[in-house]
Design a protein around this motif. Structure first.
Motif, PDB file in Angstrom:
ATOM      1  N   GLU A  86      -1.485  13.613   6.582  1.00 34.11           N
ATOM      2  CA  GLU A  86      -2.348  14.159   5.553  1.00 34.11           C
ATOM      3  C   GLU A  86      -1.573  15.107   4.636  1.00 34.11           C
ATOM      4  N   THR A 127      -5.074  14.500  -4.591  1.00 30.79           N
ATOM      5  CA  THR A 127      -4.495  15.680  -3.965  1.00 30.79           C
ATOM      6  C   THR A 127      -4.527  16.835  -4.964  1.00 30.79           C
ATOM      7  N   LEU A 139      -6.317   7.714  -4.331  1.00 33.60           N
ATOM      8  CA  LEU A 139      -5.713   8.798  -3.563  1.00 33.60           C
ATOM      9  C   LEU A 139      -5.714  10.073  -4.403  1.00 33.60           C
ATOM     10  N   GLN A 145      -6.361   1.557  -3.892  1.00 38.36           N
ATOM     11  CA  GLN A 145      -6.388   2.837  -3.188  1.00 38.36           C
ATOM     12  C   GLN A 145      -6.688   3.938  -4.211  1.00 38.36           C
ATOM     13  N   LEU A 155       0.743  13.087  -0.234  1.00 37.39           N
ATOM     14  CA  LEU A 155       0.719  12.823  -1.682  1.00 37.39           C
ATOM     15  C   LEU A 155       1.028  14.082  -2.501  1.00 37.39           C
ATOM     16  N   ARG A 211       0.829  -1.214   0.000  1.00 38.09           N
ATOM     17  CA  ARG A 211       0.000   0.000   0.000  1.00 38.09           C
ATOM     18  C   ARG A 211       0.856   1.254   0.000  1.00 38.09           C
ATOM     19  N   TYR A 212       0.337   2.314  -0.581  1.00 39.42           N
ATOM     20  CA  TYR A 212       1.011   3.608  -0.480  1.00 39.42           C
ATOM     21  C   TYR A 212       0.678   4.221   0.879  1.00 39.42           C
ATOM     22  N   THR A 213       1.664   4.866   1.493  1.00 37.06           N
ATOM     23  CA  THR A 213       1.433   5.517   2.781  1.00 37.06           C
ATOM     24  C   THR A 213       0.521   6.723   2.591  1.00 37.06           C
ATOM     25  N   GLU A 214      -0.490   6.829   3.470  1.00 35.20           N
ATOM     26  CA  GLU A 214      -1.457   7.919   3.308  1.00 35.20           C
ATOM     27  C   GLU A 214      -1.313   9.003   4.369  1.00 35.20           C
ATOM     28  N   SER A 215      -0.481   8.775   5.369  1.00 33.12           N
ATOM     29  CA  SER A 215      -0.345   9.790   6.413  1.00 33.12           C
ATOM     30  C   SER A 215       1.122  10.215   6.529  1.00 33.12           C
TER      31      SER A 215
END
Ligand code: SF4
Length: 267
Positions: A152, A191, A189, A187, A155, A146-150
């Motif tokens: 916030e 931004t 995601l 995911q 990305l 998984r890509y890290t999401e935190s």
């Protein structure tokens, strides 16, 4: 010269590695299964937007490589990748969160920018479409984790998304990450890249190309634990003068090619 994001990021990672690859012509000998899988999978995602049966399309594309002697990741095999690909495509269709209108025009769309001194910068964008109804630049990724999401906003620092926002002029960007694991996960995601970030990226491109053209190729070895980029660098044998490592990892094609920017197509 025509430049791409892959070239710029390789120079920023290690200028010596850039020289080995783009000027001296050293390339990895083995083809990684994950790379070809990613290409077949993304073609199948494209088939979905062209109203075709994407799982059947994927099977046909991937089947071509059934007996190719790829370098597989730990625990991977042709069959395993096939099943993971099919499950991910089925989930993607069920999720139904992405729209790409006029798919011929808006998938693998080429953008270019003319730079100073007659250079050109080229990017192929996976898709210009909508995520949950919001228009954005979309990049597909296939990965095993998984890509890290935190925290916030992380990305928004992604250099490839910043590059794509810069070259398209579109602020909203998204990564659709297809995670190959036991229970497949996708995911979505998104931004926003600011005007300041786009301008800053444009300056980074110009200064990096100036360094390349001035012939500055010092090694950035990154040798300190744990971010030791040399360990995964295919050019390690050249830097260590280790002929055995060179022979097992690299082949040499003479000179740089004007088509090196095409590497972005498999990035
Ligand atoms: S082994 Fe290290 S120093 Fe040498 S080219 Fe690769 S990243 Fe650069």
């Amino acid at each position: 010269m025509v430049y791409s994001h892959t070239q710029i990021s390789q120079y920023l990672r290690c200028p010596r590695s850039y020289r080995y690859r783009y000027l001296d012509g050293w390339r990895e000998k083995d083809i990684r299964a994950a790379m070809i899988f990613g290409r077949c999978f993304e073609n199948a995602v494209g088939a979905y937007f062209a109203a075709k049966d994407c799982t059947e399309f994927f099977f046909k594309e991937w089947q071509v490589y059934r007996d190719t002697p790829f370098r597989y990741g730990k625990g991977d095999s042709w069959d395993r990748l096939l099943h993971q690909g099919v499950h991910l495509l089925e989930k993607f269709v069920r999720d139904d969160r992405i729209r790409v209108r006029r798919s011929k025009e808006n998938l693998q769309r080429k953008f270019s920018q003319t730079l100073v001194a007659g250079n050109e910068f080229v990017s192929y964008i996976d898709a210009i479409g909508e995520l949950d109804g919001q228009r954005c630049v979309i990049d597909w990724k296939t990965t095993t984790s998984r890509y890290t999401e935190s925290p916030e906003g992380l990305l928004s620092l992604d250099p490839q998304l910043t590059c794509y926002s810069w070259i398209t002029g579109i602020a909203d960007v998204a990564l659709v990450v297809f995670v190959r694991k036991h229970l497949p996960e996708i995911q979505y995601l998104k931004t926003t890249i600011s005007e300041g970030q786009r301008q800053s990226f444009g300056r980074l491109v110009e200064t990096t190309i100036a360094q390349v053209e001035a012939g500055h190729f010092e090694p950035h070895s990154g040798i300190r634990f744990p971010q030791n980029g040399c360990v995964s660098c295919p050019h390690l044998g050249l830097c260590l003068n280790n002929q055995q490592l060179v022979d097992s990892n690299l082949i040499r094609r003479p000179g740089a090619s004007d088509l090196d920017w095409l590497d972005d197509l498999v990035d």
